[in-house]
Motif scaffolding. Structure first.
Motif, mmCIF file in Angstrom:
data_model
loop_
_atom_site.group_PDB
_atom_site.id
_atom_site.type_symbol
_atom_site.label_atom_id
_atom_site.label_comp_id
_atom_site.label_asym_id
_atom_site.label_seq_id
_atom_site.Cartn_x
_atom_site.Cartn_y
_atom_site.Cartn_z
ATOM 1 N N PHE A 229 0.864 -1.358 0.007
ATOM 2 C CA PHE A 229 -0.149 0.124 0.148
ATOM 3 C C PHE A 229 0.852 1.215 0.100
ATOM 4 N N LYS A 230 1.913 1.222 0.878
ATOM 5 C CA LYS A 230 2.731 2.529 0.948
ATOM 6 C C LYS A 230 3.305 2.691 -0.303
ATOM 7 N N THR A 231 3.675 1.761 -0.935
ATOM 8 C CA THR A 231 4.602 1.861 -2.159
ATOM 9 C C THR A 231 3.751 2.171 -3.368
ATOM 10 N N PHE A 232 2.756 1.710 -3.545
ATOM 11 C CA PHE A 232 1.949 2.042 -4.609
ATOM 12 C C PHE A 232 0.792 3.081 -4.550
ATOM 13 N N ALA A 233 0.700 3.427 -3.385
ATOM 14 C CA ALA A 233 -0.007 4.805 -3.131
ATOM 15 C C ALA A 233 0.785 5.901 -3.629
ATOM 16 N N LYS A 234 2.088 5.923 -3.371
ATOM 17 C CA LYS A 234 3.059 6.913 -3.942
ATOM 18 C C LYS A 234 3.076 6.893 -5.609
ATOM 19 N N VAL A 235 2.982 5.467 -6.226
ATOM 20 C CA VAL A 235 3.041 5.395 -7.353
ATOM 21 C C VAL A 235 1.748 5.905 -7.997
ATOM 22 N N PHE A 236 0.780 5.749 -7.331
ATOM 23 C CA PHE A 236 -0.664 6.137 -7.900
ATOM 24 C C PHE A 236 -0.698 7.616 -8.092
ATOM 25 N N PHE A 237 -0.326 8.393 -6.617
ATOM 26 C CA PHE A 237 -0.400 9.835 -6.948
ATOM 27 C C PHE A 237 0.509 10.366 -7.468
ATOM 28 N N GLN A 238 1.740 9.909 -7.734
ATOM 29 C CA GLN A 238 2.809 10.538 -8.327
ATOM 30 C C GLN A 238 2.269 10.437 -9.960
ATOM 31 N N ARG A 239 1.589 9.542 -10.479
ATOM 32 C CA ARG A 239 1.004 9.333 -11.913
ATOM 33 C C ARG A 239 0.076 10.379 -11.928
ATOM 34 N N HIS A 240 -0.408 11.102 -10.905
ATOM 35 C CA HIS A 240 -1.391 12.154 -10.944
ATOM 36 C C HIS A 240 -0.658 13.447 -10.626
ATOM 37 N N GLU A 241 0.613 13.627 -10.625
ATOM 38 C CA GLU A 241 1.334 14.716 -10.388
ATOM 39 C C GLU A 241 1.008 15.247 -8.993
ATOM 40 N N ILE A 242 0.773 14.182 -8.040
ATOM 41 C CA ILE A 242 0.633 14.433 -6.659
ATOM 42 C C ILE A 242 1.631 13.669 -5.625
ATOM 43 N N MET A 243 2.216 14.042 -4.947
ATOM 44 C CA MET A 243 3.256 13.273 -3.935
ATOM 45 C C MET A 243 2.400 12.963 -2.766
ATOM 46 N N ALA A 244 2.514 11.716 -2.336
ATOM 47 C CA ALA A 244 2.254 11.229 -0.906
ATOM 48 C C ALA A 244 3.368 11.235 -0.150
ATOM 49 N N THR A 245 3.584 11.337 1.216
ATOM 50 C CA THR A 245 4.566 11.076 2.070
ATOM 51 C C THR A 245 3.906 10.415 3.258
ATOM 52 N N PHE A 246 4.806 9.417 3.580
ATOM 53 C CA PHE A 246 4.492 8.703 4.899
ATOM 54 C C PHE A 246 5.342 8.764 5.888
ATOM 55 N N MET A 247 6.438 9.964 5.850
ATOM 56 C CA MET A 247 7.184 10.401 6.826
ATOM 57 C C MET A 247 6.477 10.602 7.969
ATOM 58 N N SER A 248 7.038 10.306 9.251
ATOM 59 C CA SER A 248 6.495 10.325 10.656
ATOM 60 C C SER A 248 5.690 12.013 10.933
ATOM 61 N N LYS A 249 6.801 12.927 10.510
ATOM 62 C CA LYS A 249 6.014 14.160 10.780
ATOM 63 C C LYS A 249 6.994 15.202 9.933
ATOM 64 N N TRP A 250 6.197 15.796 8.932
ATOM 65 C CA TRP A 250 6.765 16.954 8.121
ATOM 66 C C TRP A 250 6.944 18.201 8.499
ATOM 67 N N SER A 251 5.705 18.524 9.435
ATOM 68 C CA SER A 251 5.702 19.943 9.811
ATOM 69 C C SER A 251 5.322 19.775 11.452
ATOM 70 N N MET A 252 6.018 20.494 12.230
ATOM 71 C CA MET A 252 5.579 20.665 13.845
ATOM 72 C C MET A 252 4.667 21.349 13.866
ATOM 73 N N ASP A 253 3.800 21.867 12.916
ATOM 74 C CA ASP A 253 2.705 22.596 13.012
ATOM 75 C C ASP A 253 1.303 21.642 13.114
ATOM 76 N N TYR A 254 1.449 20.197 12.625
ATOM 77 C CA TYR A 254 0.506 19.487 12.277
ATOM 78 C C TYR A 254 0.836 17.938 13.026
ATOM 79 N N PRO A 255 -0.135 17.261 13.387
ATOM 80 C CA PRO A 255 -0.107 15.986 14.098
ATOM 81 C C PRO A 255 0.686 15.170 13.104
ATOM 82 N N GLY A 256 1.517 14.086 13.671
ATOM 83 C CA GLY A 256 2.258 13.010 12.976
ATOM 84 C C GLY A 256 1.707 12.274 12.366
#
Length: 455
Positions: A229-256
């Motif tokens: 799921f994690k791999t092919f979610a990224k594939v699916f969205f990149q094919r739509h010129e959207i990026m998915a990230t599963f990193m724990s916390k990309w911004s301290m302003d939002y929940p992880g």
């Protein structure tokens, strides 16, 4: 024949012939849960099904940035980086969305490399459960952020001022899911085509964040689904010129972002064993000891479920992630959430795991510690009622605060070594020490802003 019907090498070959494929995609997950794969010609594929094949063992000897570990023994310059033994797994055969009739099949490390193979670590825990008379049901759920970006644009921006797909905080938004219905439904259909049925998909609280719950099944298949799921979610969205990230916390302003693991046990006949209508909170002795083991070993095994430096920025009070090894009934402020209900629905949610964890290792830690608890009849502390963040807990329940500390706890864990073996513990802990050392080599934006002029 459908890919989901393939169980044997002969059936896999028959399907390849039926579809007249010249190549098949194969892949194996590395220590970080990253899918490493390649195209394999039909004749080579046929040979690999019966004899296995070689995959350069550097994939167990480098990090997520393809940098070589300097402190592991199973591979390295001292071994010359030979091919590792790998076996194909016909029962994992799937279609690849977006690629016509293309088939994909997972593989697993064998030989001496099996001792440090993430999928094999989970399989050994499932086998342990079987030897104790239990079957294992499991499911993964993931939070992930979507950005109106591409791999090129995020690098051009140096990962700053990124544009989320949608603005603002809007959890469980019917508005967002209706505006983006075509995208969401296409995503659900693509995952379904890959044999990853989505039980629920909704917006979470934060700009562009989604949560997906994957349908429950047998534990090994559940981990396969989570990793794919994690791999092919990224594939699916990149094919739509959207990026998915599963990193724990990309911004301290939002929940992880979490990667919760749901687990329950059955007896040899498939009957659930966690539910006892006459017991407190309908928790059977088996479930109570299972939770006790998970609670007791969580601090020792945390590196397996919070396996990046970034994961420890998520484990802070008040942001929907635990800070101590606590449990409670239907309590989302605790590390372990006991979910009560019908016998089939009663389960424990292992909430400490982050979205960037390796699904095989997160599930192995959650399951292995629970089985250890049953074996040793470990009683949990009293369940938390109310806000766990506002309570003082026993020092032994405190979670390590850094990846380095978590790796040291794992290395010292007698239970961890008994469950997963010395070879795995030494290898995995060494890779986490490397990860922390790589982080320490860099100067952060925070340090520059804080110290450059004033200090």
């Amino acid at each position: 024949m459908e890919p989901s019907e393939v169980k044997t090498a002969e059936e896999a070959l028959a399907l390849v012939e039926e579809r007249r494929l010249n190549h098949v995609k194969v892949g194996v997950f590395d220590i970080d849960g990253i899918l490493r794969g390649k195209w394999m010609g039909r004749d080579k594929f046929a040979s690999a099904l019966s004899k296995g094949f070689g995959f350069c063992d550097v994939v167990l000897g480098w990090d997520s940035n393809d940098q070589l570990y300097d402190n592991v023994q199973v591979t390295g310059w001292h071994t010359g980086y030979p091919d590792a033994e790998v076996r194909l797994l016909p029962g994992t055969c799937r279609e690849v969305p977006f690629e016509g009739d293309m088939l994909f099949m997972l593989a697993e490390f064998a030989g001496k490399w099996e001792a440090v193979c993430p999928r094999a670590a989970l399989r050994r825990m499932i086998d342990k459960a079987g030897s104790m008379g239990f079957g294992v049901k499991a499911a993964c759920e993931y939070e992930f952020f979507l950005f109106d970006e591409t791999p090129e644009s995020v690098r051009a921006k140096n990962y700053k001022n990124l544009k989320p797909l949608t603005p603002g905080f809007f959890g469980y938004s019917a508005l967002r899911s209706s505006v983006h219905a075509d995208l969401h439904l296409s995503f659900i259909e693509a995952m379904e085509q890959m044999g990853i049925p989505i039980e629920g998909l909704h917006t979470e609280t934060g700009p562009g964040v989604m949560e997906a719950a994957i349908q429950v099944c047998d534990a090994l298949e559940a981990a396969d689904r989570g990793a794919l799921f994690k791999t092919f979610a990224k594939v699916f969205f990149q094919r739509h010129e959207i990026m998915a990230t599963f990193m724990s916390k990309w911004s301290m302003d939002y929940p992880g972002q979490s990667g919760h693991v749901h687990l329950s046990l059955t007896d040899a006949k498939g009957k659930p064993v966690f539910h006892d209508a006459k017991a407190a909170d309908t928790m059977s002795d088996t479930m109570r000891w299972f939770v006790g083991g998970q609670q007791a070993l969580m601090p020792e095994l945390l590196a397996m479920t919070a396996s990046t430096v970034n994961a420890y920025t998520r484990l802070i009070p008040g942001f929907w992630a635990p800070t101590d090894s606590t449990w409670g009934v239907e309590n989302r402020t605790t590390a372990l959430r006991v979910i009560t209900g019908s016998p089939a629905a009663q389960r424990v949610e292992y909430r400490v795991a982050s979205a960037d964890s390796n699904p095989y290792l997160a599930m192995a830690a959650a399951l292995g510690s629970g089985l250890w608890g049953i074996e040793n009849r470990i009683e949990p502390t009293p369940g938390v009622v109310g806000n766990a963040y506002d309570m003082k807990h026993a020092a032994r329940l405190a979670l390590p605060r850094t990846l380095w500390d978590a790796a040291q706890r794992l290395k010292r864990s007698k239970a961890g070594r008994a469950l997963f073996g010395d070879a795995f513990v030494e290898h995995f802990a060494a890779t986490r020490e490397w990860e922390e050392r790589e982080f320490r080599r860099h100067v952060t934006d925070w340090e520059m802003q804080r110290y450059f002029e004033i200090i």
